[in-house]
Design an enzyme around this catalytic site. Structure first.
Site, PDB file in Angstrom:
ATOM      1  N   HIS A 308       0.856  -1.192   0.000  1.00  0.00           N
ATOM      2  CA  HIS A 308       0.000   0.000   0.000  1.00  0.00           C
ATOM      3  C   HIS A 308       0.889   1.237   0.000  1.00  0.00           C
ATOM      4  O   HIS A 308       1.943   1.258   0.619  1.00  0.00           O
ATOM      5  CB  HIS A 308      -0.889   0.013   1.252  1.00  0.00           C
ATOM      6  N   ASP A 366      -7.810  -5.499   0.006  1.00  0.00           N
ATOM      7  CA  ASP A 366      -8.259  -6.370  -1.093  1.00  0.00           C
ATOM      8  C   ASP A 366      -7.837  -7.818  -0.918  1.00  0.00           C
ATOM      9  O   ASP A 366      -8.237  -8.674  -1.707  1.00  0.00           O
ATOM     10  CB  ASP A 366      -7.688  -5.835  -2.420  1.00  0.00           C
TER      11      ASP A 366
HETATM   12  C1  SDX Z   1      -6.235  -0.095  -2.896  1.00  0.00           C
HETATM   13  O1  SDX Z   1      -4.515   4.454  -2.078  1.00  0.00           O
HETATM   14  C2  SDX Z   1      -5.442   3.802  -1.434  1.00  0.00           C
HETATM   15  O2  SDX Z   1      -5.827   4.143  -0.342  1.00  0.00           O
HETATM   16  C3  SDX Z   1      -6.027   2.616  -2.189  1.00  0.00           C
HETATM   17  C4  SDX Z   1      -7.007   1.756  -1.402  1.00  0.00           C
HETATM   18  C5  SDX Z   1      -8.306   2.489  -1.135  1.00  0.00           C
HETATM   19  O3  SDX Z   1      -9.026   2.096  -0.191  1.00  0.00           O
HETATM   20  O4  SDX Z   1      -8.665   3.401  -1.920  1.00  0.00           O
HETATM   21  O5  SDX Z   1      -6.431   1.365  -0.162  1.00  0.00           O
HETATM   22  C6  SDX Z   1      -7.390   0.501  -2.171  1.00  0.00           C
HETATM   23  O6  SDX Z   1      -6.025   0.237  -4.030  1.00  0.00           O
HETATM   24  C7  SDX Z   1      -5.316  -1.035  -2.151  1.00  0.00           C
HETATM   25  C8  SDX Z   1      -4.080  -1.473  -3.010  1.00  0.00           C
HETATM   26  C9  SDX Z   1      -4.541  -2.592  -3.952  1.00  0.00           C
HETATM   27  N1  SDX Z   1      -3.494  -2.932  -4.900  1.00  0.00           N
HETATM   28  C10 SDX Z   1      -2.842  -4.107  -4.835  1.00  0.00           C
HETATM   29  O7  SDX Z   1      -2.991  -4.931  -3.936  1.00  0.00           O
HETATM   30  C11 SDX Z   1      -1.904  -4.364  -6.012  1.00  0.00           C
HETATM   31  C12 SDX Z   1      -0.563  -4.877  -5.488  1.00  0.00           C
HETATM   32  N2  SDX Z   1       0.088  -3.787  -4.753  1.00  0.00           N
HETATM   33  C13 SDX Z   1       0.999  -2.944  -5.498  1.00  0.00           C
HETATM   34  O8  SDX Z   1       0.802  -2.804  -6.840  1.00  0.00           O
HETATM   35  C14 SDX Z   1       1.492  -1.738  -4.707  1.00  0.00           C
HETATM   36  O9  SDX Z   1       1.779  -2.177  -3.447  1.00  0.00           O
HETATM   37  C15 SDX Z   1       0.589  -0.529  -4.618  1.00  0.00           C
HETATM   38  C16 SDX Z   1       0.158  -0.052  -5.953  1.00  0.00           C
HETATM   39  C17 SDX Z   1      -0.592  -0.822  -3.789  1.00  0.00           C
HETATM   40  C18 SDX Z   1       1.408   0.586  -3.935  1.00  0.00           C
HETATM   41  O10 SDX Z   1       2.443   0.901  -4.802  1.00  0.00           O
HETATM   42  P1  SDX Z   1       3.512   2.059  -4.418  1.00  0.00           P
HETATM   43  O11 SDX Z   1       3.189   2.719  -3.154  1.00  0.00           O
HETATM   44  O12 SDX Z   1       3.682   2.917  -5.617  1.00  0.00           O
HETATM   45  O13 SDX Z   1       4.776   1.208  -4.124  1.00  0.00           O
HETATM   46  P2  SDX Z   1       5.787   0.727  -5.218  1.00  0.00           P
HETATM   47  O14 SDX Z   1       5.028   0.165  -6.391  1.00  0.00           O
HETATM   48  O15 SDX Z   1       6.751   1.809  -5.454  1.00  0.00           O
HETATM   49  O16 SDX Z   1       6.482  -0.507  -4.478  1.00  0.00           O
HETATM   50  C19 SDX Z   1       7.522  -0.272  -3.524  1.00  0.00           C
HETATM   51  C20 SDX Z   1       8.399  -1.510  -3.614  1.00  0.00           C
HETATM   52  C21 SDX Z   1       8.791  -1.843  -5.049  1.00  0.00           C
HETATM   53  O17 SDX Z   1      10.043  -2.497  -5.007  1.00  0.00           O
HETATM   54  P3  SDX Z   1      11.376  -1.592  -5.349  1.00  0.00           P
HETATM   55  O18 SDX Z   1      11.157  -1.013  -6.746  1.00  0.00           O
HETATM   56  O19 SDX Z   1      11.444  -0.531  -4.289  1.00  0.00           O
HETATM   57  O20 SDX Z   1      12.518  -2.580  -5.306  1.00  0.00           O
HETATM   58  O21 SDX Z   1       7.668  -2.655  -3.139  1.00  0.00           O
HETATM   59  C22 SDX Z   1       7.483  -3.586  -4.206  1.00  0.00           C
HETATM   60  C23 SDX Z   1       7.760  -2.849  -5.504  1.00  0.00           C
HETATM   61  O22 SDX Z   1       8.272  -3.737  -6.480  1.00  0.00           O
HETATM   62  N3  SDX Z   1       6.085  -4.016  -4.128  1.00  0.00           N
HETATM   63  C24 SDX Z   1       5.660  -5.276  -4.261  1.00  0.00           C
HETATM   64  C25 SDX Z   1       4.268  -5.223  -4.086  1.00  0.00           C
HETATM   65  N4  SDX Z   1       3.894  -3.964  -3.868  1.00  0.00           N
HETATM   66  C26 SDX Z   1       5.017  -3.215  -3.898  1.00  0.00           C
HETATM   67  N5  SDX Z   1       6.333  -6.434  -4.514  1.00  0.00           N
HETATM   68  C27 SDX Z   1       5.555  -7.567  -4.583  1.00  0.00           C
HETATM   69  N6  SDX Z   1       4.220  -7.588  -4.421  1.00  0.00           N
HETATM   70  C28 SDX Z   1       3.539  -6.443  -4.169  1.00  0.00           C
HETATM   71  N7  SDX Z   1       2.213  -6.472  -3.993  1.00  0.00           N
END
Ligand code: SDX
Length: 431
Positions: A308, A366
């Protein structure tokens, strides 16, 4: 907006600028850069808005490090346990918990708007039966601005109020109709003698051929899922609604934009993607393979339902959802649900893995919601429409707050331009 409480000093190219700072009632102080470009001739750069406050708001507060979510100051776990969705709607919209009379009046007003214009039924028939229900919802909600002209003038507080009630009241009807249309069953009209969640379940699962009795366990679980998804500060879809409404677009068009944004798998679409991922994993022995893929920089796979932008601790909604999944599946006699077992084992293995611990990746709202919705009989394609149904009150509350701000300006970000500089046109024969 509060008065500046202190100043920040910005120095570059031997120039120094003083920027006002504001102190919130909770959360980090903010540096007010509204006059930065005029004073210093520079932009700030923050494409994902990781360090940018796009507005001031008094509706929802998230402490990502502490895993706290407050709606008008009330913690989500208490609201999920002690309140119910329409009462939470009132709280988000008007800022205070309602008295018994206020709640009764609000519920009555919502109930009186649950039907949609009969001619809107034709919109559904323009879609293919296998259209994703989110596509249908974007289309039908946007089309509401073609039907409800008496609540599209955003300068009229009364019309804003009517549009708010209409959207909260009609979203379950529209979502249920999208589902019925996708499975070739007749639309079911709302039944005003039922509560909000029970009405939705009946519109989804009853058929004319037999009586339908709402299972109180399912309606309580449905209502709790609505509450857990109601609002979440300035997430991507809420920010979309705010940006759309800043141009003066009508509320139905703005909510349709929010639905479109929520659909993405990185946002609200994650509940569908998370259940599909858990099914793809299938059995606990395959979890290491998927954990390895999630950690592999060369593999685009991510653990859906994990991570998140704000929560760097547990998503408090996920905790409540996990507890509710245990309760609902046990009461439904499916406590040995293989998908739930995989989810619990995946959570355990991931949280013991240094990659997820270091990146502070925890289950989000989720991760468990799809397991409950699946056990309730919903297809995965209906998971995000249910999220959109519940989030409508959050979008509307944030929209009303923004529209009533006398300092509202159209949202118009700038850019870090990386393209070609000025050059003259070259005729094709000279290229
Ligand atoms: C919702 O914003 C909100 O409040 C949203 C929400 C709401 O109620 O409105 O809470 C609802 O959308 C919840 C999130 C649902 N999405 C997912 O579950 C999809 C999987 N999660 C990711 O795509 C990600 O965690 C996000 C999109 C939720 C957050 O992305 P960020 O904050 O932009 O973080 P990032 O993509 O920069 O990741 C940081 C690091 C990265 O590694 P590095 O590049 O630093 O080496 O963490 C890794 C990412 O690769 N990472 C993950 C991961 N999520 C982040 N690695 C594996 N699995 C994951 N799920």
């Amino acid at each position: 907006m509060s008065e500046a409480t202190k100043t920040a000093t910005l120095t570059f190219d031997d120039k120094t600028f003083e920027l006002p700072m504001h102190t919130p009632t909770a959360g980090p102080d903010v540096i007010d850069i509204r006059k930065l470009y005029a004073q210093a001739g520079v932009f700030t750069y923050d494409p994902g808005f990781t360090s940018t406050a796009a507005c001031d708001s008094a509706i929802t507060y998230i402490d990502g490090d502490a895993g706290v979510l407050l709606h008008r100051g009330y913690p989500i776990d208490q609201l999920a346990e002690k309140s119910h969705f329409l009462e939470v709607c009132y709280l988000l919209l008007y800022g205070e918990l309602p008295t018994a009379d206020q709640l009764e009046d609000f519920e009555h007003r919502v109930t009186q708007h649950t039907m949609i214009h009969e001619q809107m039924h034709n919109f559904f028939r323009g879609f293919r039966r296998d259209a994703h229900p989110m596509a249908t919802m974007v289309g039908v909600v946007g089309a509401m601005s073609a039907f409800y002209h008496d609540s599209t003038d955003i300068s009229d507080p009364w019309q804003r109020e009517v549009a708010s009630i209409r959207l909260i009241a009609k979203m379950p009807t529209i979502a249920a109709m999208a589902y019925k249309y996708s499975i070739g069953q007749p639309f079911v009209y709302p039944q005003n003698s039922l509560d909000y969640a029970s009405n939705f379940l009946r519109m989804c699962f009853s058929v004319p051929a037999e009586d339908y009795v709402v299972n109180p366990i399912l309606s309580r679980a449905m209502d709790r899922i609505f509450t857990l998804h109601a609002d979440h500060e300035q997430n991507a879809s809420t920010s979309t609604v705010r940006l759309a409404s800043s141009s003066g677009a009508n509320p139905f068009a703005c909510i349709a934009a929010g639905i479109a944004c929520l659909w993405g798998p990185a946002h609200g679409g994650a509940n569908q993607a998370a259940l599909e991922m858990l099914r793809q994993i299938g059995t606990p022995d395959r979890i290491p393979e998927f954990i390895a893929r999630a950690k592999d920089k060369n593999d685009p796979f991510r653990l859906m339902g994990f991570g998140h932008r704000v929560y760097k601790n547990f998503d408090p909604r996920a905790k409540v959802m996990k507890k509710s999944a245990d309760e609902v599946l046990e009461l439904l006699g499916v406590e040995n649900n293989p998908t739930l077992q995989v989810a619990k084992e995946l959570e355990k293995v991931a949280l013991e893995d240094s990659y997820f611990a270091e990146k502070k990746l925890y289950p989000n709202v989720d991760f468990y919601s799809g397991i409950i919705l699946d056990a309730m009989g919903f297809p995965t394609a209906m998971f995000t429409p249910i999220f959109a149904l519940a989030r409508t009150v959050g979008w509307i509350s944030q929209w009303k707050e923004q529209i009533s701000d006398p300092q509202l300006k159209i949202g118009r970000p700038r850019q870090l331009y990386q393209g070609p500089t000025y050059r003259d046109y070259v005729d094709v024969e000279n290229r």
